[in-house]
Write a protein that holds these residues in place. Sequence first.
Motif, PDB file in Angstrom:
ATOM      1  N   THR A 104       0.833  -1.202   0.000  1.00 53.69           N
ATOM      2  CA  THR A 104       0.000   0.000   0.000  1.00 53.69           C
ATOM      3  C   THR A 104       0.866   1.249   0.000  1.00 53.69           C
ATOM      4  OG1 THR A 104      -0.138   0.157   2.409  1.00 53.69           O
ATOM      5  CG2 THR A 104      -1.763  -1.240   1.298  1.00 53.69           C
ATOM      6  N   GLN A 105       0.260   2.364  -0.402  1.00 53.90           N
ATOM      7  CA  GLN A 105       0.974   3.633  -0.373  1.00 53.90           C
ATOM      8  C   GLN A 105       1.377   3.974   1.061  1.00 53.90           C
ATOM      9  OE1 GLN A 105      -0.854   7.618  -0.335  1.00 53.90           O
ATOM     10  NE2 GLN A 105      -0.187   7.792  -2.468  1.00 53.90           N
ATOM     11  N   LYS A 106       0.516   3.670   2.018  1.00 50.38           N
ATOM     12  CA  LYS A 106       0.821   3.952   3.419  1.00 50.38           C
ATOM     13  C   LYS A 106       2.085   3.215   3.870  1.00 50.38           C
ATOM     14  CE  LYS A 106      -2.615   4.071   6.276  1.00 50.38           C
ATOM     15  NZ  LYS A 106      -3.737   3.671   7.175  1.00 50.38           N
ATOM     16  N   GLU A 107       2.230   1.954   3.466  1.00 49.37           N
ATOM     17  CA  GLU A 107       3.417   1.174   3.838  1.00 49.37           C
ATOM     18  C   GLU A 107       4.672   1.726   3.162  1.00 49.37           C
ATOM     19  OE1 GLU A 107       1.499  -3.256   4.557  1.00 49.37           O
ATOM     20  OE2 GLU A 107       1.809  -2.533   2.496  1.00 49.37           O
ATOM     21  N   LEU A 108       4.530   2.098   1.885  1.00 46.13           N
ATOM     22  CA  LEU A 108       5.665   2.666   1.154  1.00 46.13           C
ATOM     23  C   LEU A 108       6.130   3.965   1.786  1.00 46.13           C
ATOM     24  CD1 LEU A 108       7.605   2.801  -1.260  1.00 46.13           C
ATOM     25  CD2 LEU A 108       5.752   3.875  -2.571  1.00 46.13           C
ATOM     26  N   PHE A 109       5.189   4.849   2.114  1.00 48.28           N
ATOM     27  CA  PHE A 109       5.541   6.129   2.705  1.00 48.28           C
ATOM     28  C   PHE A 109       6.142   5.937   4.103  1.00 48.28           C
ATOM     29  CE2 PHE A 109       2.426   8.932   0.074  1.00 48.28           C
ATOM     30  CZ  PHE A 109       3.187   8.657  -1.051  1.00 48.28           C
ATOM     31  N   GLY A 110       5.681   4.927   4.831  1.00 50.62           N
ATOM     32  CA  GLY A 110       6.273   4.642   6.131  1.00 50.62           C
ATOM     33  C   GLY A 110       7.743   4.278   6.011  1.00 50.62           C
ATOM     34  N   GLU A 111       8.075   3.481   4.977  1.00 47.14           N
ATOM     35  CA  GLU A 111       9.484   3.126   4.738  1.00 47.14           C
ATOM     36  C   GLU A 111      10.303   4.356   4.388  1.00 47.14           C
ATOM     37  OE1 GLU A 111      11.076   0.254   4.943  1.00 47.14           O
ATOM     38  OE2 GLU A 111       9.401  -1.076   5.397  1.00 47.14           O
ATOM     39  N   LEU A 112       9.739   5.249   3.583  1.00 45.22           N
ATOM     40  CA  LEU A 112      10.465   6.452   3.174  1.00 45.22           C
ATOM     41  C   LEU A 112      10.678   7.404   4.345  1.00 45.22           C
ATOM     42  CD1 LEU A 112       8.758   7.161  -0.273  1.00 45.22           C
ATOM     43  CD2 LEU A 112      11.111   6.392   0.102  1.00 45.22           C
ATOM     44  N   ARG A 113       9.673   7.527   5.197  1.00 42.68           N
ATOM     45  CA  ARG A 113       9.827   8.415   6.354  1.00 42.68           C
ATOM     46  C   ARG A 113      10.948   7.945   7.274  1.00 42.68           C
ATOM     47  NH1 ARG A 113       4.086   8.664   5.928  1.00 42.68           N
ATOM     48  NH2 ARG A 113       3.844   6.981   7.456  1.00 42.68           N
ATOM     49  N   GLN A 114      11.179   6.651   7.342  1.00 39.17           N
ATOM     50  CA  GLN A 114      12.285   6.152   8.161  1.00 39.17           C
ATOM     51  C   GLN A 114      13.642   6.543   7.589  1.00 39.17           C
ATOM     52  OE1 GLN A 114      11.964   2.060   9.632  1.00 39.17           O
ATOM     53  NE2 GLN A 114       9.800   2.075   9.084  1.00 39.17           N
ATOM     54  N   GLN A 115      13.649   6.963   6.326  1.00 40.02           N
ATOM     55  CA  GLN A 115      14.884   7.445   5.699  1.00 40.02           C
ATOM     56  C   GLN A 115      14.897   8.968   5.585  1.00 40.02           C
ATOM     57  OE1 GLN A 115      16.428   5.129   2.391  1.00 40.02           O
ATOM     58  NE2 GLN A 115      14.899   3.539   2.730  1.00 40.02           N
ATOM     59  N   GLN A 116      14.090   9.627   6.429  1.00 41.41           N
ATOM     60  CA  GLN A 116      14.034  11.085   6.527  1.00 41.41           C
ATOM     61  C   GLN A 116      13.604  11.753   5.226  1.00 41.41           C
ATOM     62  OE1 GLN A 116      17.102   9.477   7.951  1.00 41.41           O
ATOM     63  NE2 GLN A 116      15.620   9.274   9.607  1.00 41.41           N
ATOM     64  N   VAL A 117      12.692  11.130   4.504  1.00 44.56           N
ATOM     65  CA  VAL A 117      12.131  11.726   3.290  1.00 44.56           C
ATOM     66  C   VAL A 117      10.886  12.521   3.668  1.00 44.56           C
ATOM     67  CG1 VAL A 117      11.081  11.257   1.051  1.00 44.56           C
ATOM     68  CG2 VAL A 117      13.018   9.879   1.835  1.00 44.56           C
ATOM     69  N   GLU A 118      10.769  13.741   3.149  1.00 45.38           N
ATOM     70  CA  GLU A 118       9.596  14.583   3.416  1.00 45.38           C
ATOM     71  C   GLU A 118       8.622  14.599   2.252  1.00 45.38           C
ATOM     72  OE1 GLU A 118      10.049  18.393   5.361  1.00 45.38           O
ATOM     73  OE2 GLU A 118      12.164  17.953   5.738  1.00 45.38           O
ATOM     74  N   HIS A 119       9.150  14.519   1.028  1.00 41.00           N
ATOM     75  CA  HIS A 119       8.261  14.513  -0.138  1.00 41.00           C
ATOM     76  C   HIS A 119       8.933  13.739  -1.266  1.00 41.00           C
ATOM     77  CE1 HIS A 119      10.590  17.596  -2.378  1.00 41.00           C
ATOM     78  NE2 HIS A 119      10.806  18.125  -1.194  1.00 41.00           N
ATOM     79  N   LEU A 120       8.113  13.287  -2.222  1.00 37.55           N
ATOM     80  CA  LEU A 120       8.625  12.417  -3.288  1.00 37.55           C
ATOM     81  C   LEU A 120       9.594  13.128  -4.220  1.00 37.55           C
ATOM     82  CD1 LEU A 120       5.499  10.298  -4.333  1.00 37.55           C
ATOM     83  CD2 LEU A 120       7.350   9.721  -2.762  1.00 37.55           C
ATOM     84  N   GLY A 121       9.537  14.453  -4.276  1.00 34.75           N
ATOM     85  CA  GLY A 121      10.466  15.184  -5.133  1.00 34.75           C
ATOM     86  C   GLY A 121      11.921  15.015  -4.727  1.00 34.75           C
ATOM     87  N   GLN A 122      12.158  14.540  -3.516  1.00 31.04           N
ATOM     88  CA  GLN A 122      13.524  14.299  -3.051  1.00 31.04           C
ATOM     89  C   GLN A 122      14.070  12.951  -3.529  1.00 31.04           C
ATOM     90  OE1 GLN A 122      12.839  14.505   1.172  1.00 31.04           O
ATOM     91  NE2 GLN A 122      13.097  16.725   1.265  1.00 31.04           N
ATOM     92  N   VAL A 123      13.179  12.072  -4.012  1.00 29.58           N
ATOM     93  CA  VAL A 123      13.564  10.696  -4.338  1.00 29.58           C
ATOM     94  C   VAL A 123      13.828  10.542  -5.823  1.00 29.58           C
ATOM     95  CG1 VAL A 123      12.913   8.269  -4.165  1.00 29.58           C
ATOM     96  CG2 VAL A 123      12.133   9.895  -2.428  1.00 29.58           C
ATOM     97  N   ARG A 124      15.068  10.188  -6.159  1.00 29.37           N
ATOM     98  CA  ARG A 124      15.429   9.956  -7.562  1.00 29.37           C
ATOM     99  C   ARG A 124      14.971   8.583  -8.021  1.00 29.37           C
ATOM    100  NH1 ARG A 124      20.589   8.400  -9.755  1.00 29.37           N
ATOM    101  NH2 ARG A 124      21.459   8.607  -7.658  1.00 29.37           N
ATOM    102  N   ARG A 125      15.270   7.555  -7.226  1.00 28.46           N
ATOM    103  CA  ARG A 125      14.834   6.189  -7.513  1.00 28.46           C
ATOM    104  C   ARG A 125      14.672   5.449  -6.189  1.00 28.46           C
ATOM    105  NH1 ARG A 125      16.012   5.159 -13.048  1.00 28.46           N
ATOM    106  NH2 ARG A 125      15.863   2.905 -12.875  1.00 28.46           N
ATOM    107  N   ALA A 126      13.718   4.523  -6.147  1.00 27.95           N
ATOM    108  CA  ALA A 126      13.539   3.680  -4.962  1.00 27.95           C
ATOM    109  C   ALA A 126      13.172   2.274  -5.416  1.00 27.95           C
ATOM    110  CB  ALA A 126      12.470   4.237  -4.035  1.00 27.95           C
TER     111      ALA A 126
END
Length: 205
Positions: A104-126
């Motif tokens: 789910t999107q909720k699970e994906l965003f939870g993983e990203l928040r653990q890597q100090q991500v605030e928004h998707l514009g910061q992510v080049r590839r995952a």
Amino acid sequence: MCGDVLLLLATLRVTGRRGVRQLSIFELSIILALSSAAGDTMFYHDTPLLPVIIVFAVVSALYWLFNRLTEWFPVFGDWLEGKPVLLIEKGRINMKKLDSLNLTQKELFGELRQQQVEHLGQVRRAYMEATGNLSAYFFAPDAAAPGLPIWPELLAQSQHRVAAAGAHACGKCGHVQKLARGQAATCPVCQGADWVPVCSAKREA
């Protein structure tokens, strides 16, 4: 019981350090098979040890053989253990691949928040690795573009008709486009209908 413990330790030595790190589906199956084989002899003293030794030997040999096969035939390795899946590229979620993983999107965003991500514009590839871990690569702070915020309280403010003109991100896939005040739009990428004002915060490592 001491014999079972020694057999388990010996088998873990055969599987190497990967046996005590994140497990793939195949490695988890191996551990479950070994625990099932050892369980009876640990709880029932009248159960013979020889069949357990044979099971441990066969399972360890299969583990070694399958590891060699995954090295010789990469396609077999992808089938057996799975392969990395590109979930986010240039700040946008690949919804088809996300759905194929039953994630789910909720699970994906939870993983990203653990890597100090605030928004998707910061992510080049995952990538979602075969072990279930999420590996993320980031834009340099000055190269990051505004993107979909992943904080729950900001996502909860998604709107069908935007309250103010400006750049908004699709609340489903993260596609960014400019919308006029009061405009209701459908995302051209995923057909989502909810929009969130973009976030432009810079990521600090």
